[in-house]
Design a protein around this motif. Structure first.
Motif, short mmCIF file in Angstrom:
data_model
loop_
_atom_site.label_atom_id
_atom_site.label_comp_id
_atom_site.label_asym_id
_atom_site.label_seq_id
_atom_site.Cartn_x
_atom_site.Cartn_y
_atom_site.Cartn_z
N UNK A 1 0.81 -1.32 -0.06
CA UNK A 1 0.06 0.11 -0.14
C UNK A 1 0.88 1.32 0.05
N UNK A 2 2.11 1.01 -0.30
CA UNK A 2 2.94 2.22 -0.56
C UNK A 2 2.96 2.89 -1.96
N UNK A 3 3.35 4.18 -2.03
CA UNK A 3 3.83 4.70 -3.30
C UNK A 3 2.94 4.31 -4.55
N UNK A 4 1.57 4.77 -4.30
CA UNK A 4 0.54 4.44 -5.25
C UNK A 4 0.16 5.33 -5.78
N UNK A 5 0.78 6.64 -5.92
CA UNK A 5 0.33 7.86 -6.59
C UNK A 5 0.45 7.63 -7.98
N UNK A 6 1.50 7.01 -8.44
CA UNK A 6 2.01 6.87 -9.82
C UNK A 6 1.21 5.76 -10.85
N UNK A 7 0.29 5.04 -9.88
CA UNK A 7 -0.50 3.91 -10.59
C UNK A 7 -1.63 4.55 -11.48
N UNK A 8 -1.98 4.01 -12.41
CA UNK A 8 -3.24 4.31 -12.96
C UNK A 8 -4.56 3.56 -12.53
N UNK A 9 -5.60 4.00 -13.13
CA UNK A 9 -6.72 3.26 -12.46
C UNK A 9 -6.63 1.73 -12.79
N UNK A 10 -6.22 1.22 -13.92
CA UNK A 10 -6.38 -0.07 -14.63
C UNK A 10 -5.19 -0.73 -13.58
N UNK A 11 -4.42 -0.19 -13.29
CA UNK A 11 -2.98 -0.79 -12.59
C UNK A 11 -3.59 -0.97 -11.21
N UNK A 12 -4.25 -0.18 -10.48
CA UNK A 12 -5.05 -0.25 -9.19
C UNK A 12 -5.89 -1.48 -9.17
N UNK A 13 -6.77 -1.51 -10.25
CA UNK A 13 -7.62 -2.62 -10.28
C UNK A 13 -6.84 -3.86 -10.30
N UNK A 14 -5.77 -3.98 -11.17
CA UNK A 14 -5.22 -5.35 -11.10
C UNK A 14 -4.45 -5.70 -9.95
N UNK A 15 -3.80 -4.64 -9.52
CA UNK A 15 -3.33 -4.79 -7.81
C UNK A 15 -4.33 -5.36 -6.75
N UNK A 16 -5.50 -4.77 -6.83
CA UNK A 16 -6.64 -5.26 -6.08
C UNK A 16 -7.10 -6.52 -6.12
N UNK A 17 -7.01 -7.04 -7.49
CA UNK A 17 -7.26 -8.55 -7.95
C UNK A 17 -6.26 -9.33 -7.54
N UNK A 18 -5.15 -8.92 -7.66
CA UNK A 18 -3.64 -9.84 -6.90
C UNK A 18 -4.07 -9.87 -5.53
N UNK A 19 -4.38 -8.68 -4.53
CA UNK A 19 -4.50 -8.79 -3.33
C UNK A 19 -5.67 -9.56 -2.95
N UNK A 20 -7.12 -9.94 -3.61
CA UNK A 20 -8.15 -10.66 -3.39
C UNK A 20 -7.72 -11.87 -3.50
N UNK A 21 -6.84 -12.20 -4.68
CA UNK A 21 -6.69 -13.83 -4.86
C UNK A 21 -5.43 -14.29 -3.69
N UNK A 22 -4.80 -13.29 -3.46
CA UNK A 22 -3.80 -13.62 -2.40
C UNK A 22 -4.50 -14.02 -1.05
N UNK A 23 -5.57 -12.99 -0.77
CA UNK A 23 -6.18 -13.33 0.52
C UNK A 23 -7.28 -14.51 0.34
N UNK A 24 -7.66 -14.84 -0.54
CA UNK A 24 -8.37 -16.10 -0.64
C UNK A 24 -7.65 -17.26 -0.57
N UNK A 25 -6.35 -17.30 -1.09
CA UNK A 25 -5.45 -18.63 -0.72
C UNK A 25 -5.19 -18.65 0.70
N UNK A 26 -4.68 -17.35 1.29
CA UNK A 26 -4.36 -17.35 2.80
C UNK A 26 -5.54 -17.89 3.46
N UNK A 27 -6.70 -17.46 3.49
CA UNK A 27 -8.05 -17.80 4.01
C UNK A 27 -8.38 -19.35 4.05
#
Length: 225
Positions: A114-140
């Motif tokens: 969650x650091x240095x997100x200022x330079x990311x575009x909207x699409x890149x933020x969506x991809x990052x969110x998807x990666x975090x959701x998948x990682x959280x699903x595997x962790x649970x």
């Protein structure tokens, strides 16, 4: 006509030189900050004035970490060149690729934190969110699997303990019975006398009662009167 190219040379006038240094120094620090934010790079800037005063700028990683990283990279490049001077170009190319990959991984790690997100575009933020959701699903999923395995192991242990307790209780009962027979070897349970339900209880009859002489008692009482 536009202005010609200004020749860069030392400003002789001391006052003008000091004013130019103050202006250019502020602009240089500002540009260093801008490039670090826009391009997500680590920047370290060190400036000493003519009087020996220090001016510096560094990104969040810190000046010491950046200088240590610079020394480490410089030492690695020198070691590669000294080891095989003929393959200097190949080593430099491979080293540049590895350094680029390492910096990309560090950048991705900072984004995942969650650091240095200022330079990311909207699409890149969506991809990052998807990666975090998948990682959280595997962790649970892994956490739930560990919980289920732990519960199953506890149930198995409880069943084993229950079986052991049943065996010990059975042995204890058998031991108590053997001890009772040892203390009273001729002891047998006494049977209660049973009465037949078909025979009725005995009744009193007139033959069994004593005969009462009523006349004799009456005459005796009148004679005495």
């Amino acid at each position: 006509m536009g202005r010609g190219r200004v020749q860069l040379k030392r400003i002789e006038n001391k006052i003008n030189r000091q004013v130019t240094f103050s202006k250019r120094r502020s602009g240089l620090l500002k540009k260093a900050h801008e490039i670090s934010v826009l391009c997500d790079v680590e920047v370290a800037l060190i400036v000493f004035s003519t009087k020996g005063k220090l001016y510096e700028y560094s990104t969040n990683s810190g000046m010491e970490n950046i200088l240590e990283r610079y020394q480490r990279y410089s030492y690695a490049e020198k070691a590669l060149v000294e080891a095989d001077p003929e393959s200097e170009g190949r080593w430099r190319h491979d080293y540049g690729e590895l350094r680029y990959k390492a910096e990309a991984l560090q950048k991705s790690q900072r984004h995942l934190m969650g650091e240095q997100l200022e330079s990311l575009t909207f699409k890149e933020l969506q991809q990052l969110e998807l990666q975090l959701d998948n990682a959280l699903r595997h962790i649970r999923s892994r956490r739930n699997q560990l919980l289920f395995d732990s519960i199953a192991e506890l149930q198995r242990k409880a069943k084993t303990l229950h079986e052991h307790n049943s065996i010990l209780e059975k042995r204890l009962m058998e031991g108590n019975g053997a001890m009772a027979l040892t203390e009273h070897p001729h002891w047998e349970p006494q049977s209660q006398p049973q009465t037949s339900s078909s025979s009725p209880p005995p009744f009193l009859t007139t033959d069994s009662l004593p005969t009462l002489n009523i006349g004799h008692c009456w005459r005796a009482s009148h004679t005495s009167a």
